[in-house]
Design an enzyme around this catalytic site. Structure first.
Site, PDB file in Angstrom:
ATOM      1  N   GLY A 165      99.380  42.348  61.681  1.00 53.12           N
ATOM      2  CA  GLY A 165      97.975  42.448  61.295  1.00 53.12           C
ATOM      3  C   GLY A 165      97.392  43.845  61.274  1.00 53.12           C
ATOM      4  O   GLY A 165      96.171  43.999  61.399  1.00 53.12           O
ATOM      5  N   SER A 166      98.205  44.861  61.048  1.00 49.04           N
ATOM      6  CA  SER A 166      97.612  46.203  61.022  1.00 49.04           C
ATOM      7  C   SER A 166      96.677  46.370  59.824  1.00 49.04           C
ATOM      8  O   SER A 166      95.655  47.056  59.927  1.00 49.04           O
ATOM      9  CB  SER A 166      98.692  47.292  61.042  1.00 49.04           C
ATOM     10  OG  SER A 166      99.427  47.313  59.842  1.00 49.04           O
ATOM     11  N   ASN A 167      97.006  45.749  58.704  1.00 48.26           N
ATOM     12  CA  ASN A 167      96.077  45.811  57.564  1.00 48.26           C
ATOM     13  C   ASN A 167      94.786  45.048  57.857  1.00 48.26           C
ATOM     14  O   ASN A 167      93.699  45.485  57.461  1.00 48.26           O
ATOM     15  CB  ASN A 167      96.745  45.261  56.296  1.00 48.26           C
ATOM     16  CG  ASN A 167      97.579  46.310  55.598  1.00 48.26           C
ATOM     17  OD1 ASN A 167      97.049  47.246  55.013  1.00 48.26           O
ATOM     18  ND2 ASN A 167      98.902  46.175  55.682  1.00 48.26           N
ATOM     19  N   MET A 200     102.938  35.758  54.551  1.00 48.83           N
ATOM     20  CA  MET A 200     104.292  35.631  54.006  1.00 48.83           C
ATOM     21  C   MET A 200     104.621  34.227  53.518  1.00 48.83           C
ATOM     22  O   MET A 200     105.767  33.792  53.600  1.00 48.83           O
ATOM     23  CB  MET A 200     105.323  36.088  55.057  1.00 48.83           C
ATOM     24  CG  MET A 200     105.143  37.527  55.507  1.00 48.83           C
ATOM     25  SD  MET A 200     105.180  38.724  54.149  1.00 48.83           S
ATOM     26  CE  MET A 200     106.941  38.815  53.858  1.00 48.83           C
ATOM     27  N   ARG A 201     103.643  33.520  53.014  1.00 53.73           N
ATOM     28  CA  ARG A 201     103.905  32.225  52.379  1.00 53.73           C
ATOM     29  C   ARG A 201     103.562  32.353  50.906  1.00 53.73           C
ATOM     30  O   ARG A 201     102.501  32.908  50.559  1.00 53.73           O
ATOM     31  CB  ARG A 201     103.050  31.090  52.979  1.00 53.73           C
ATOM     32  CG  ARG A 201     103.087  30.948  54.474  1.00 53.73           C
ATOM     33  CD  ARG A 201     104.468  30.781  55.056  1.00 53.73           C
ATOM     34  NE  ARG A 201     105.198  29.632  54.546  1.00 53.73           N
ATOM     35  CZ  ARG A 201     106.503  29.452  54.745  1.00 53.73           C
ATOM     36  NH1 ARG A 201     107.204  30.340  55.419  1.00 53.73           N
ATOM     37  NH2 ARG A 201     107.099  28.392  54.259  1.00 53.73           N
ATOM     38  N   ASN A 257      95.405  40.751  47.396  1.00 63.62           N
ATOM     39  CA  ASN A 257      96.653  40.910  48.160  1.00 63.62           C
ATOM     40  C   ASN A 257      97.032  42.381  48.174  1.00 63.62           C
ATOM     41  O   ASN A 257      96.728  43.110  47.227  1.00 63.62           O
ATOM     42  CB  ASN A 257      97.780  40.107  47.488  1.00 63.62           C
ATOM     43  CG  ASN A 257      99.093  40.207  48.258  1.00 63.62           C
ATOM     44  OD1 ASN A 257      99.113  40.144  49.493  1.00 63.62           O
ATOM     45  ND2 ASN A 257     100.198  40.383  47.547  1.00 63.62           N
ATOM     46  N   HIS A 277     100.418  44.790  48.380  1.00 59.36           N
ATOM     47  CA  HIS A 277     101.869  44.706  48.205  1.00 59.36           C
ATOM     48  C   HIS A 277     102.446  46.114  48.347  1.00 59.36           C
ATOM     49  O   HIS A 277     101.916  47.062  47.748  1.00 59.36           O
ATOM     50  CB  HIS A 277     102.197  44.144  46.817  1.00 59.36           C
ATOM     51  CG  HIS A 277     103.664  44.000  46.591  1.00 59.36           C
ATOM     52  ND1 HIS A 277     104.413  43.009  47.203  1.00 59.36           N
ATOM     53  CD2 HIS A 277     104.535  44.732  45.863  1.00 59.36           C
ATOM     54  CE1 HIS A 277     105.675  43.143  46.840  1.00 59.36           C
ATOM     55  NE2 HIS A 277     105.780  44.183  46.026  1.00 59.36           N
ATOM     56  N   GLU A 310      98.442  52.056  53.028  1.00 60.48           N
ATOM     57  CA  GLU A 310      97.881  50.700  52.899  1.00 60.48           C
ATOM     58  C   GLU A 310      96.566  50.608  53.667  1.00 60.48           C
ATOM     59  O   GLU A 310      95.598  50.001  53.208  1.00 60.48           O
ATOM     60  CB  GLU A 310      98.865  49.661  53.441  1.00 60.48           C
ATOM     61  CG  GLU A 310     100.121  49.519  52.599  1.00 60.48           C
ATOM     62  CD  GLU A 310     101.081  48.472  53.155  1.00 60.48           C
ATOM     63  OE1 GLU A 310     100.626  47.443  53.662  1.00 60.48           O
ATOM     64  OE2 GLU A 310     102.305  48.699  53.073  1.00 60.48           O
TER      65      GLU A 310
HETATM   66  C1  GRF Z   1     102.484  45.285  54.852  1.00 60.64           C
HETATM   67  O1  GRF Z   1     103.489  46.195  54.535  1.00 60.64           O
HETATM   68  C2  GRF Z   1     102.044  44.587  53.602  1.00 60.64           C
HETATM   69  O2  GRF Z   1     102.064  45.400  52.486  1.00 60.64           O
HETATM   70  C3  GRF Z   1     103.095  43.528  53.473  1.00 60.64           C
HETATM   71  O3  GRF Z   1     103.316  43.097  54.793  1.00 60.64           O
HETATM   72  C4  GRF Z   1     103.015  44.133  55.696  1.00 60.64           C
HETATM   73  C5  GRF Z   1     102.005  43.625  56.662  1.00 60.64           C
HETATM   74  O4  GRF Z   1     101.817  44.466  57.738  1.00 60.64           O
HETATM   75  N1  GRF Z   1     102.715  42.536  52.540  1.00 60.64           N
HETATM   76  P1  GRF Z   1     100.628  44.173  58.771  1.00 60.64           P
HETATM   77  O5  GRF Z   1     100.805  42.756  59.302  1.00 60.64           O
HETATM   78  O6  GRF Z   1      99.326  44.338  58.035  1.00 60.64           O
HETATM   79  O7  GRF Z   1     100.807  45.190  59.854  1.00 60.64           O
END
Ligand code: GRF
Length: 197
Positions: free
Chosen positions: A13-15, A91-92, A108, A110, A175
């Site tokens: 969940g860093s994003n 990831m689904r 999303n 990517h 990101e």
């Molecule tokens: C990120 O690299 C995102 O682009 C990909 O999965 C990763 C998720 O990382 N789809 P986080 O859970 O946000 O740290």
């Protein structure tokens, strides 16, 4: 009117943290729910620490019945009345039915410069192709995997000696800048693509 944002994740969940921390002050949106597809997703603890409501729908009991899983997810999301859904490492694969229900409202991120490298192992694929540049893309979600209108891209130079892990780490830093920048614009009704750096 402030937009309500729900964030879907599967991992650390860093994003999600970058998105949530950006939604303060004059930002046109606020996080209302963080959802995962398993109770153990590390991002759920981080969301709770940020004071955001969390929930999960475990996909495993729905084995083989993707639409029943998605219906459960949809039902829970609807309770939070989000205006925007942000997939952040979710990831689904989502079916056309689910995607259509959130049409124009789902983003999303990517880890590649789409349309290059849809799907998995993007960093290794960029290295194998000897690309000089790699990066990440935020796009609107449409039924085809990792397609949909591009709302922002950030480039990262590939360095001599890069491994998939070192490259991924540098892309992830971008990101965390790109996704909040796109969300801010999108929530304000502006779909002009963001280009970083
Ligand atoms: C990120 O690299 C995102 O682009 C990909 O999965 C990763 C998720 O990382 N789809 P986080 O859970 O946000 O740290």
């Amino acid at each position: 009117m402030t937009k309500r944002v729900a964030i879907l994740l599967s991992g650390g969940g860093s994003n999600m943290v970058a998105l949530a921390q950006s939604m303060t002050g004059d930002h046109p949106a606020r996080p209302v729910l963080v959802m995962a597809n398993s109770a153990g997703a590390g991002g759920l603890d981080k969301a709770r620490a940020l004071g955001i409501d969390t929930d999960f729908v475990d996909h495993r009991p729905y084995k083989g019945d993707r639409s029943a899983f998605e219906q459960a997810l949809h039902d829970r999301l609807v309770q939070a009345q989000p205006d925007i859904l942000c997939l952040a490492g979710f990831m689904r694969v989502l079916t056309e039915g689910f995607v259509r229900r959130w049409h124009g409202r789902m983003l999303n991120i990517h880890p590649s410069l789409l349309p290059k490298y849809r799907g998995l192992h993007t960093h290794a694929r960029a290295l194998a192709a000897d690309d000089a540049q790699h990066g990440c893309t935020v796009h609107e979600v449409t039924p085809e995997l990792d397609e949909g209108p591009i709302l922002g891209q950030a480039t990262v130079p590939v360095l001599a000696g890069d491994t998939p892990d070192t490259l991924a780490a540098r892309v992830l830093i971008m990101e965390h800048r790109l996704y909040p920048a796109v969300l801010r614009r999108f929530a304000a009704g502006d779909r002009t693509p963001v280009h970083l750096p």
